[in-house]
Design a protein around this motif. Structure first.
Motif, short mmCIF file in Angstrom:
data_model
loop_
_atom_site.label_atom_id
_atom_site.label_comp_id
_atom_site.label_asym_id
_atom_site.label_seq_id
_atom_site.Cartn_x
_atom_site.Cartn_y
_atom_site.Cartn_z
N ARG A 81 0.87 -1.18 0.00
CA ARG A 81 0.00 0.00 0.00
C ARG A 81 0.91 1.23 0.00
O ARG A 81 1.91 1.28 0.71
CB ARG A 81 -0.91 0.02 1.22
N ARG B 240 -3.63 2.94 -0.37
CA ARG B 240 -4.23 2.13 -1.43
C ARG B 240 -3.15 1.36 -2.18
O ARG B 240 -1.97 1.70 -2.13
CB ARG B 240 -4.98 3.04 -2.39
N GLN B 241 -3.55 0.31 -2.87
CA GLN B 241 -2.63 -0.47 -3.69
C GLN B 241 -2.69 0.01 -5.14
O GLN B 241 -3.61 0.73 -5.53
CB GLN B 241 -2.99 -1.96 -3.61
N LYS C 291 -3.51 -1.47 -7.84
CA LYS C 291 -4.72 -1.84 -8.57
C LYS C 291 -5.85 -0.86 -8.31
O LYS C 291 -6.68 -0.62 -9.18
CB LYS C 291 -5.16 -3.26 -8.23
N ASP C 292 -5.87 -0.25 -7.12
CA ASP C 292 -6.92 0.70 -6.77
C ASP C 292 -6.74 2.05 -7.44
O ASP C 292 -7.71 2.76 -7.67
CB ASP C 292 -6.95 0.93 -5.25
N GLY D 175 -4.96 0.70 -11.71
CA GLY D 175 -5.64 -0.35 -12.45
C GLY D 175 -4.98 -1.71 -12.30
O GLY D 175 -3.81 -1.82 -11.94
N ALA D 176 -5.77 -2.74 -12.59
CA ALA D 176 -5.32 -4.12 -12.42
C ALA D 176 -4.16 -4.48 -13.34
O ALA D 176 -3.27 -5.24 -12.95
CB ALA D 176 -6.48 -5.08 -12.65
N LYS D 177 -4.13 -3.93 -14.54
CA LYS D 177 -3.08 -4.28 -15.49
C LYS D 177 -1.71 -3.79 -15.01
O LYS D 177 -0.73 -4.54 -15.04
CB LYS D 177 -3.39 -3.70 -16.87
N ASP E 214 -0.93 -3.11 -11.92
CA ASP E 214 -0.65 -3.88 -10.72
C ASP E 214 -0.05 -5.24 -11.08
O ASP E 214 0.94 -5.67 -10.49
CB ASP E 214 -1.93 -4.06 -9.90
N LYS E 215 -0.62 -5.89 -12.07
CA LYS E 215 -0.14 -7.20 -12.49
C LYS E 215 1.29 -7.11 -13.04
O LYS E 215 2.12 -7.98 -12.80
CB LYS E 215 -1.08 -7.79 -13.56
N GLN E 216 1.59 -6.03 -13.79
CA GLN E 216 2.92 -5.86 -14.37
C GLN E 216 3.99 -5.59 -13.31
O GLN E 216 5.14 -5.94 -13.50
CB GLN E 216 2.91 -4.69 -15.36
N ARG F 95 3.65 -6.08 -9.67
CA ARG F 95 3.55 -6.81 -8.39
C ARG F 95 4.71 -7.79 -8.18
O ARG F 95 5.28 -7.86 -7.09
CB ARG F 95 2.22 -7.54 -8.28
#
Length: 167
Positions: free
Chosen positions: A55, A77-78, A80-81, A84-86, A88-90, A92
């Motif tokens: 976070r 917040r993280q 993804k929040d 966006g999820a994309k 975050d995925k790249q 993480r």
């Protein structure tokens, strides 16, 4: 304070402690914090700090401006929040490696507001006083223009008409 029967002070006892060194240390710490804040907030590079839960703890104005947000929009917040999820995925996997104690440097292309941006980044574990990883620190620079220049300069040698230029 010792007093007589009429309440008049007869004598007083006390202890004096010289706090000069503590006051000097406090002022040095305050100055150090001001220097850190000036660098963090004035940097054109994108800087953030995250806790062990990935976070955001702190985000500099340059990163917030990149995604048309305020730094306070990130705190607690993280990715993804906020991004966006994309994104975050790249990111993480690299952040998890930093939480495991690795320092990571590299380049990565990420879509920001629908535009592909190439970043050069460094992610470093942040350690507490006991030496345990308490979070991560990241600094990234937009190298999209430089990357495009390098790609345009790397023309295959067979494109040159002269044999001497192909060497």
């Amino acid at each position: 304070v010792e007093r007589d029967a009429a309440g008049k002070a007869l004598r007083m006892a006390g202890t004096f402690v010289n706090i000069t060194s503590r006051k000097l240390a406090e002022e040095a710490l305050r100055q150090s914090e001001n220097r850190f804040r000036a660098v963090f907030e004035g940097a054109e590079d994108y800087i953030f700090i995250k806790d062990r839960d990935l976070r955001y703890v702190q985000v500099n104005p340059a990163l917030a401006k990149l995604v048309n947000r305020e730094p306070s929009d990130f705190v607690g917040r993280q990715a993804k929040d906020v991004l966006g999820a994309k994104v975050d995925k790249q990111t993480r996997g690299m952040e998890l490696r930093a939480l495991a104690g690795q320092s990571i440097d590299g380049k990565q292309a990420v879509a920001i507001n629908g535009i592909l941006v190439v970043f050069s980044y460094s992610i470093t574990p942040l350690r507490n006083a006991d030496g345990n990883v308490a979070g991560i620190f990241c600094i990234a620079r937009d190298i999209t223009d430089r990357q495009q220049e390098e790609m345009s300069l790397s023309t295959p040698s067979e494109d040159y008409p002269s044999k001497a230029m192909r060497v």
